[in-house]
Motif scaffolding. Sequence first.
Motif, PDB file in Angstrom:
ATOM      1  N   THR A 202       0.691  -1.322   0.162  1.00 51.33           N
ATOM      2  CA  THR A 202      -0.064   0.033  -0.066  1.00 51.33           C
ATOM      3  C   THR A 202       0.987   1.189  -0.060  1.00 51.33           C
ATOM      4  OG1 THR A 202      -2.167   1.087   0.847  1.00 51.33           O
ATOM      5  CG2 THR A 202      -0.073   0.420   2.416  1.00 51.33           C
ATOM      6  N   LEU A 222      -5.771   2.724   1.995  1.00 51.69           N
ATOM      7  CA  LEU A 222      -6.061   1.500   1.797  1.00 51.69           C
ATOM      8  C   LEU A 222      -7.143   1.001   1.003  1.00 51.69           C
ATOM      9  CD1 LEU A 222      -5.566   0.862   5.569  1.00 51.69           C
ATOM     10  CD2 LEU A 222      -4.118  -0.155   3.989  1.00 51.69           C
ATOM     11  N   SER A 226      -5.095   2.566  -4.018  1.00 48.87           N
ATOM     12  CA  SER A 226      -3.812   2.804  -3.284  1.00 48.87           C
ATOM     13  C   SER A 226      -3.045   1.532  -2.741  1.00 48.87           C
ATOM     14  CB  SER A 226      -3.996   3.854  -2.037  1.00 48.87           C
ATOM     15  OG  SER A 226      -4.624   3.176  -1.102  1.00 48.87           O
ATOM     16  N   SER A 227      -3.663   0.353  -3.001  1.00 48.93           N
ATOM     17  CA  SER A 227      -3.055  -0.812  -2.201  1.00 48.93           C
ATOM     18  C   SER A 227      -3.411  -2.023  -3.256  1.00 48.93           C
ATOM     19  CB  SER A 227      -4.076  -0.937  -0.859  1.00 48.93           C
ATOM     20  OG  SER A 227      -4.076   0.036  -0.419  1.00 48.93           O
TER      21      SER A 227
END
Length: 296
Positions: A202, A222, A226-227
């Motif tokens: 992440t 999260l 982004s993860s």
Amino acid sequence: MTATALPGWRHLASGKVRDLYAPEEGEGPFLLVVASDRISAFDHVLEPPIAGKGAVLTALSHWWFDRLGVADHLAGDDPSAPAAPDEVADRAMVVRRLEMHPVECVVRGALTGSGYAEYRRTGAVCGIELPAGLQDGDLLDEPIYTPAYKAPLGEHDENITFERSAELVGAGTASALRDASLGIFARAREIAAARGVILADTKFEFGADPATGELTLADEVLTSDSSRYWDAETYGAGGPGRLASFDKQIVRDWLSANWDRRGEPPRLPREIVDRTLARYAELYARITGEAPSRPE
């Protein structure tokens, strides 16, 4: 890209998938971050947008912010904060202005993606030496912190060493960013594991509260954008599909098979749009235990 005109708010900037606004009157302490339904891949914004994507990602960010136990940028119950406009309320966050640090805080709990490519070339990731013989998707004994320099809008972020991050923001701040990132990752990975999901890696962004200097978690957190998350059962079973992630990989795979990356990318078929939104919604349901809904 055209940002939505919002009464009472002045458009400041747009990235590939998000729009930033300030109140029309003055330069107060609040901003509005709106997650659009745009989707990008290979440095292009694609058509059509993934209707509903922005709401799912925003709801997931809200869910995580509520559970991480760290200072964040949400305006929350501040009575002086303006409300998000109804037109975008399900995909918007009213946030406090921060003095943002120019470091993207990446934590890797598995070796894959660009980290694996770098490891194959050098045996290390962002200057961190790793054991020989690791394969794509291998979980690391301990997560590693691999920061990146946040390049100006329109340019590519640059992977850097921890030492370089200290040169950019100072040794104390660099250590605080690393320690906060690893701590949040450990907490989130534990929560995800209890739901049968592996948090592979992440990125976080932080700023300083202009009044107190407190390190404050910002941006989305999260989310699928982004993860990287993997299904624990599928991962454990092995095979070519074990690293299928809950994100826009469906779009990347379709583009790779149908576009040579020259000129403008083709329009996404309806089936790809629907499957991508379903994958985003599936992660939200797995993590939260609920179907995506408008955040309070």
